[in-house]
Scaffold this active site. Structure first.
Site, PDB file in Angstrom:
ATOM      1  N   ASP A  64      -7.612  15.892 -45.140  1.00  0.00           N
ATOM      2  CA  ASP A  64      -7.441  16.025 -43.689  1.00  0.00           C
ATOM      3  C   ASP A  64      -6.012  16.446 -43.354  1.00  0.00           C
ATOM      4  OD1 ASP A  64     -10.070  15.196 -42.985  1.00  0.00           O
ATOM      5  OD2 ASP A  64      -9.470  13.088 -43.091  1.00  0.00           O
TER       6      ASP A  64
ATOM      7  N   ALA B 231      -7.373   9.251 -41.792  1.00  0.00           N
ATOM      8  CA  ALA B 231      -7.307  10.586 -42.390  1.00  0.00           C
ATOM      9  C   ALA B 231      -7.002  10.444 -43.876  1.00  0.00           C
ATOM     10  CB  ALA B 231      -6.216  11.412 -41.713  1.00  0.00           C
ATOM     11  N   ASP B 232      -7.567  11.360 -44.668  1.00  0.00           N
ATOM     12  CA  ASP B 232      -7.238  11.371 -46.095  1.00  0.00           C
ATOM     13  C   ASP B 232      -6.320  12.559 -46.376  1.00  0.00           C
ATOM     14  OD1 ASP B 232      -8.879  13.642 -46.189  1.00  0.00           O
ATOM     15  OD2 ASP B 232     -10.580  12.539 -46.996  1.00  0.00           O
ATOM     16  N   SER B 233      -5.970  12.741 -47.634  1.00  0.00           N
ATOM     17  CA  SER B 233      -5.019  13.801 -47.972  1.00  0.00           C
ATOM     18  C   SER B 233      -5.574  15.189 -47.653  1.00  0.00           C
ATOM     19  CB  SER B 233      -4.605  13.706 -49.440  1.00  0.00           C
ATOM     20  OG  SER B 233      -5.742  13.757 -50.280  1.00  0.00           O
TER      21      SER B 233
END
Length: 75
Positions: free
Chosen positions: A37, A33-35
């Site tokens: 997400d 997951a990225d920021s």
């Protein structure tokens, strides 16, 4: 109850299998997951649990357990 609902939301948003989500799962590393997400996830959790999570608190959400504990303590 809180963990199960959070797991459902994470699986839906991040396209995960339920078995892969545990209290020890690292949201960014294990689920890639990225920021963005994470922000989307927090918005969904805020709606689900009828609460507001301060922006500075989001950076403390490393594992699924961190999220569960925060919601249990603040909802």
């Amino acid at each position: 109850m809180v963990f199960e609902r959070i797991r459902e939301i994470m699986c839906e948003q991040l396209d995960l299998e339920e078995d892969s989500v545990t209290m020890e799962s690292d949201i960014m590393e294990d689920f890639e997951a990225d920021s963005l997400d994470l922000v989307d996830l927090v918005m969904s959790l805020e709606d689900e649990f009828n609460m507001e999570v301060p922006d500075d608190q989001i950076e403390n959400f490393r594992t699924v357990g961190d999220v569960v504990r925060y919601i249990e303590e603040n909802s």
